[in-house]
Design a protein around this motif. Structure first.
Motif, short mmCIF file in Angstrom:
data_model
loop_
_atom_site.label_atom_id
_atom_site.label_comp_id
_atom_site.label_asym_id
_atom_site.label_seq_id
_atom_site.Cartn_x
_atom_site.Cartn_y
_atom_site.Cartn_z
N SER A 115 4.25 15.20 1.51
CA SER A 115 3.43 15.17 0.30
C SER A 115 2.05 15.77 0.59
O SER A 115 1.45 16.40 -0.28
CB SER A 115 3.29 13.75 -0.22
OG SER A 115 2.59 12.95 0.69
N LYS A 116 1.54 15.61 1.80
CA LYS A 116 0.27 16.22 2.16
C LYS A 116 0.40 17.74 2.20
O LYS A 116 -0.46 18.47 1.75
CB LYS A 116 -0.20 15.72 3.54
CG LYS A 116 -0.67 14.29 3.53
CD LYS A 116 -1.14 13.87 4.92
CE LYS A 116 -1.54 12.42 4.92
NZ LYS A 116 -1.92 11.98 6.27
N LYS A 160 0.60 19.19 -1.36
CA LYS A 160 -0.73 19.24 -2.00
C LYS A 160 -1.57 20.37 -1.40
O LYS A 160 -2.35 21.00 -2.09
CB LYS A 160 -1.46 17.90 -1.82
CG LYS A 160 -0.90 16.79 -2.67
CD LYS A 160 -1.69 15.52 -2.47
CE LYS A 160 -1.09 14.38 -3.29
NZ LYS A 160 -1.82 13.15 -3.11
N LYS A 161 -1.40 20.61 -0.13
CA LYS A 161 -2.15 21.66 0.57
C LYS A 161 -1.73 23.05 0.05
O LYS A 161 -2.56 23.95 -0.08
CB LYS A 161 -1.91 21.55 2.08
CG LYS A 161 -2.90 22.31 2.90
CD LYS A 161 -2.65 22.02 4.37
CE LYS A 161 -3.72 22.63 5.21
NZ LYS A 161 -3.50 22.36 6.63
N LYS A 163 0.84 -1.18 0.00
CA LYS A 163 0.00 0.00 0.00
C LYS A 163 0.89 1.24 0.00
O LYS A 163 1.87 1.32 0.74
CB LYS A 163 -0.89 -0.01 1.24
CG LYS A 163 -1.98 1.01 1.22
CD LYS A 163 -2.90 0.80 2.40
CE LYS A 163 -4.01 1.81 2.38
NZ LYS A 163 -4.92 1.62 3.51
N GLU A 164 0.54 2.20 -0.84
CA GLU A 164 1.34 3.42 -0.94
C GLU A 164 1.08 4.30 0.27
O GLU A 164 -0.06 4.63 0.58
CB GLU A 164 0.97 4.17 -2.21
CG GLU A 164 1.85 5.34 -2.50
CD GLU A 164 1.50 5.99 -3.83
OE1 GLU A 164 1.27 7.20 -3.82
OE2 GLU A 164 1.45 5.26 -4.84
N LYS A 165 2.16 4.67 0.95
CA LYS A 165 2.03 5.50 2.15
C LYS A 165 2.08 6.96 1.75
O LYS A 165 2.84 7.37 0.88
CB LYS A 165 3.16 5.21 3.13
CG LYS A 165 3.10 3.84 3.73
CD LYS A 165 4.20 3.66 4.73
CE LYS A 165 4.16 2.27 5.35
NZ LYS A 165 5.23 2.08 6.32
N LYS A 166 1.26 7.75 2.41
CA LYS A 166 1.28 9.19 2.19
C LYS A 166 2.06 9.84 3.32
O LYS A 166 1.72 9.68 4.49
CB LYS A 166 -0.14 9.74 2.14
CG LYS A 166 -0.91 9.19 0.97
CD LYS A 166 -2.25 9.85 0.84
CE LYS A 166 -2.96 9.29 -0.38
NZ LYS A 166 -4.19 9.98 -0.63
N THR A 167 3.11 10.55 2.97
CA THR A 167 3.95 11.19 3.98
C THR A 167 3.43 12.58 4.30
O THR A 167 2.64 13.16 3.55
CB THR A 167 5.40 11.27 3.50
OG1 THR A 167 5.44 12.06 2.31
CG2 THR A 167 5.97 9.89 3.21
#
Length: 105
Positions: free
Chosen positions: A98-99, A102-103, A91-95
């Protein structure tokens, strides 16, 4: 559907897992089995068995495990699953960075 002995079911399950690496997926089900193919009366059996089924495409195999053999079978079954679970996708983890990126956009 082919009803096999416990040991031959495990060896055939290993072959099915090897075939599934090229294409397809293996579906395994386990359920309580009272020894009857069709319900006739509401009598409770004194001991339930366990029915294992494995399906890959049109290839279907099954086995019935008695309660006295369950511990031995379950250990062997777990070893087969552990040996063949290497093809799962991670499963691809969101760090956090990266959040945040995107914000900001």
């Amino acid at each position: 559907m082919v009803l096999l002995e416990n040991d031959s079911f495990l060896s055939e399950l290993t072959r099915i897992f090897q075939k599934s690496k090229s294409s397809g997926s293996v579906n395994i089900t386990m359920k309580r089995y009272d020894g009857k193919s069709k319900p006739k009366e509401k009598l409770e059996p004194n001991e339930y068995k366990c029915l294992f089924r494995a399906v890959l495409g049109s290839k279907k195999i099954s086995t019935i495990v008695s309660p006295k053999d369950m511990n031995r079978f379950q250990l062997a079954y777990a070893n087969v699953l552990k040996a063949n679970m290497d093809g799962l996708k991670k499963k691809e983890k969101k760090t956090a960075s990266s959040k945040k990126a995107k914000k900001d956009n």
